[in-house]
Design a protein around this motif. Sequence first.
Motif, PDB file in Angstrom:
ATOM      1  N   LEU A 240       6.882 -12.299   2.816  1.00 23.90           N
ATOM      2  CA  LEU A 240       6.041 -11.094   2.868  1.00 23.90           C
ATOM      3  C   LEU A 240       6.845  -9.892   3.359  1.00 23.90           C
ATOM      4  CD1 LEU A 240       2.625 -12.483   4.188  1.00 23.90           C
ATOM      5  CD2 LEU A 240       3.198 -11.741   1.870  1.00 23.90           C
TER       6      LEU A 240
ATOM      7  N   SER B  23      -0.957 -14.742  -6.708  1.00 20.73           N
ATOM      8  CA  SER B  23      -0.290 -14.682  -5.410  1.00 20.73           C
ATOM      9  C   SER B  23       0.542 -13.419  -5.280  1.00 20.73           C
ATOM     10  CB  SER B  23       0.592 -15.907  -5.205  1.00 20.73           C
ATOM     11  OG  SER B  23      -0.208 -17.057  -5.292  1.00 20.73           O
TER      12      SER B  23
ATOM     13  N   TYR C  44       0.320 -17.774   1.922  1.00 24.71           N
ATOM     14  CA  TYR C  44       1.454 -17.424   1.059  1.00 24.71           C
ATOM     15  C   TYR C  44       2.519 -18.515   1.044  1.00 24.71           C
ATOM     16  CZ  TYR C  44      -0.758 -12.870   0.809  1.00 24.71           C
ATOM     17  OH  TYR C  44      -1.657 -11.850   0.585  1.00 24.71           O
TER      18      TYR C  44
ATOM     19  N   TYR D 203      -1.226 -23.303   7.498  1.00 23.49           N
ATOM     20  CA  TYR D 203      -0.311 -22.227   7.093  1.00 23.49           C
ATOM     21  C   TYR D 203       0.212 -21.507   8.335  1.00 23.49           C
ATOM     22  CZ  TYR D 203       1.157 -17.645   5.315  1.00 23.49           C
ATOM     23  OH  TYR D 203       1.853 -16.487   5.046  1.00 23.49           O
TER      24      TYR D 203
ATOM     25  N   GLY E  62      -4.755 -19.470  -8.987  1.00 29.32           N
ATOM     26  CA  GLY E  62      -3.783 -19.318  -7.901  1.00 29.32           C
ATOM     27  C   GLY E  62      -2.957 -20.553  -7.598  1.00 29.32           C
TER      28      GLY E  62
ATOM     29  N   HIS F  35      -1.800 -10.531  -4.690  1.00 25.53           N
ATOM     30  CA  HIS F  35      -2.319 -10.550  -3.308  1.00 25.53           C
ATOM     31  C   HIS F  35      -1.273 -10.044  -2.334  1.00 25.53           C
ATOM     32  CE1 HIS F  35      -6.091 -12.318  -4.181  1.00 25.53           C
ATOM     33  NE2 HIS F  35      -5.658 -13.518  -4.462  1.00 25.53           N
ATOM     34  N   ALA F  36      -0.031 -10.492  -2.549  1.00 20.23           N
ATOM     35  CA  ALA F  36       1.030 -10.135  -1.603  1.00 20.23           C
ATOM     36  C   ALA F  36       1.226  -8.621  -1.565  1.00 20.23           C
ATOM     37  CB  ALA F  36       2.330 -10.846  -1.979  1.00 20.23           C
TER      38      ALA F  36
ATOM     39  N   PRO G 130       5.695 -15.632   6.077  1.00 22.21           N
ATOM     40  CA  PRO G 130       5.971 -14.314   6.650  1.00 22.21           C
ATOM     41  C   PRO G 130       7.338 -13.737   6.247  1.00 22.21           C
ATOM     42  CG  PRO G 130       5.126 -15.813   8.334  1.00 22.21           C
ATOM     43  CD  PRO G 130       5.359 -16.633   7.101  1.00 22.21           C
TER      44      PRO G 130
ATOM     45  N   GLU H  24       6.538 -14.303  -2.666  1.00 25.02           N
ATOM     46  CA  GLU H  24       5.074 -14.357  -2.489  1.00 25.02           C
ATOM     47  C   GLU H  24       4.601 -15.746  -2.066  1.00 25.02           C
ATOM     48  OE1 GLU H  24       6.687 -14.786  -5.200  1.00 25.02           O
ATOM     49  OE2 GLU H  24       5.527 -15.853  -6.728  1.00 25.02           O
TER      50      GLU H  24
ATOM     51  N   VAL I 114      -5.457 -18.749  -1.714  1.00 20.62           N
ATOM     52  CA  VAL I 114      -4.273 -17.936  -2.030  1.00 20.62           C
ATOM     53  C   VAL I 114      -4.464 -16.468  -1.660  1.00 20.62           C
ATOM     54  CG1 VAL I 114      -3.478 -19.517  -3.811  1.00 20.62           C
ATOM     55  CG2 VAL I 114      -4.849 -17.526  -4.471  1.00 20.62           C
ATOM     56  N   ASP I 115      -5.669 -16.127  -1.242  1.00 18.55           N
ATOM     57  CA  ASP I 115      -5.931 -14.778  -0.762  1.00 18.55           C
ATOM     58  C   ASP I 115      -5.273 -14.547   0.600  1.00 18.55           C
ATOM     59  OD1 ASP I 115      -6.986 -12.336  -1.067  1.00 18.55           O
ATOM     60  OD2 ASP I 115      -9.074 -12.885  -0.693  1.00 18.55           O
TER      61      ASP I 115
ATOM     62  N   HIS J 122      -1.785  -6.916   0.019  1.00 19.81           N
ATOM     63  CA  HIS J 122      -1.747  -7.171   1.462  1.00 19.81           C
ATOM     64  C   HIS J 122      -1.117  -5.981   2.196  1.00 19.81           C
ATOM     65  CE1 HIS J 122      -1.559  -9.916   4.925  1.00 19.81           C
ATOM     66  NE2 HIS J 122      -0.365  -9.428   5.180  1.00 19.81           N
TER      67      HIS J 122
END
Lengths: 255, 215
Positions: free
Chosen positions: B203, B15, A75, A41, A97, B18-19, B200, B196, A71-72, B22
């Motif tokens: 995000l 997801s 992305y 990633y 996820g 999480h995003a 980057p 998501e 998936v934590d 984050h």
Amino acid sequence: MKKKIRLIARLDVKDANLVKGIQLEGLRKLGDPNGFAREYYQQGIDELLYIDIVASLYNRNNLSDIVRKTVDEVYIPVCVGGGLRSVEDVRHILSMGADKVAINTAAIKRPELITEVAEAFGSQCMVLSIQAKRSRLWPGKWEAYYDNGRAHSGYDVIEWAKRGVALGAGEILLMSVDNEGLQRGMDLELIEAVTKAVNVPVICGGGVGCGDDIVDAAKAGADAVACAAVLHYKKETVPELKEEVLAGGVEVRRV
Amino acid sequence: MKITVIDYGLSNLLSVQHAFRHFGAEVALVNTPEAVLAADALVLPGVGAFRDGMAGLARLGLIEAIQKKTAEGTPLLGICLGMQMLFDESEEFGTHRGLGLIPGRVVKIPDTDVDGAPQRVPHISWQPLYPAGGREDFSGTALAGVTPGQECYFIHSYEAKPAAEADRLAVTMYGGRPVCAAAMHGRVLGCQFHPEKSGPVGLSIIENYLKLCQA
């Protein structure tokens, strides 16, 4: 228009370990799959593909924890396969996820599953996984294998791919068992035959040893290319592969 | 900041949660009209078919709640199918009504490119985002952190056609034709791609959306 491909890291998992074999045999343990996933990633891989390679033998998929952890911190899209047999199995792994599921064995045994999954979660979620091996009985054709390359179905790969799409598969994951793990290039005839036969995207895998192999696959019609050994053994990094792909005249996401 | 994610029984919701977490947001998954009406900022995710998505919202009684909140100026981010449902109607499996928050329709992606050659549907690809609707760049929007040309992840078989050019925030190209990548109407924002799932670049959109929600 210039062909654009996705570059996918394929992570075969057995008992919580990343493993790699040759032609699906002689598996070597390589370590924690999450560590590899995070690394790829950060390097700019476009997608991850997790396969629980022993799941179909035990009728269960053990990737829930690994996917959840991935998936934590990762992305990008994650596709999961191995041992998924029902809409409920799919629902569970999506809730962990996963974005898409790759189904081989259960679809061969009960093709209606393709339609059930596509209707429940959308075609884009239903990836038909095909393990293709050149047939000794049918010259110039390939046969679909299952149970991680151990059992043969009697299905002609091209016909099976077409039928899978008609049943609702939104993508095909096409792997050449003959070329898998050898890092000597992909089965370009197979890629050409399948990508011409269907109108959904085809992820091609089996045999990538360098960026030029990816360029050849893209020119033969691949929409995405799955890499394993070339990355896992650190022969090349994702940016190195992408640079070679771009130099070969094929588009890929810039990192 | 609290982000309320509407859960109507479809897809991977992890997801997107999480995003937002984050970037320090508190995330609530909700499926009742009361919870939607109490939200500070909404996210409508989703994959799958338009008809099933709208049926899910209707079954839970969420359609009017979403319409009321957005009319009051509560920000909403629709993602993928969630973006398509913001429009008036879709032609997926017959004509179905959407939420009507952005004027326009949702139509099938053509199966041939601009030269008449076959093209893949679903469209699954990382594609560059370019400013649209008369914009030179993305400044002042949730896409402010995106440099035109940076790529995001798309996976869809249908595409939105906003009625007003000004509602088109970003486009990408597929098969030589422009495809609406993001639409914006007041504080309602829709992304056809998955922020998501777009590394980057994606995000940065989540982060900027959060900032706009707080403004």
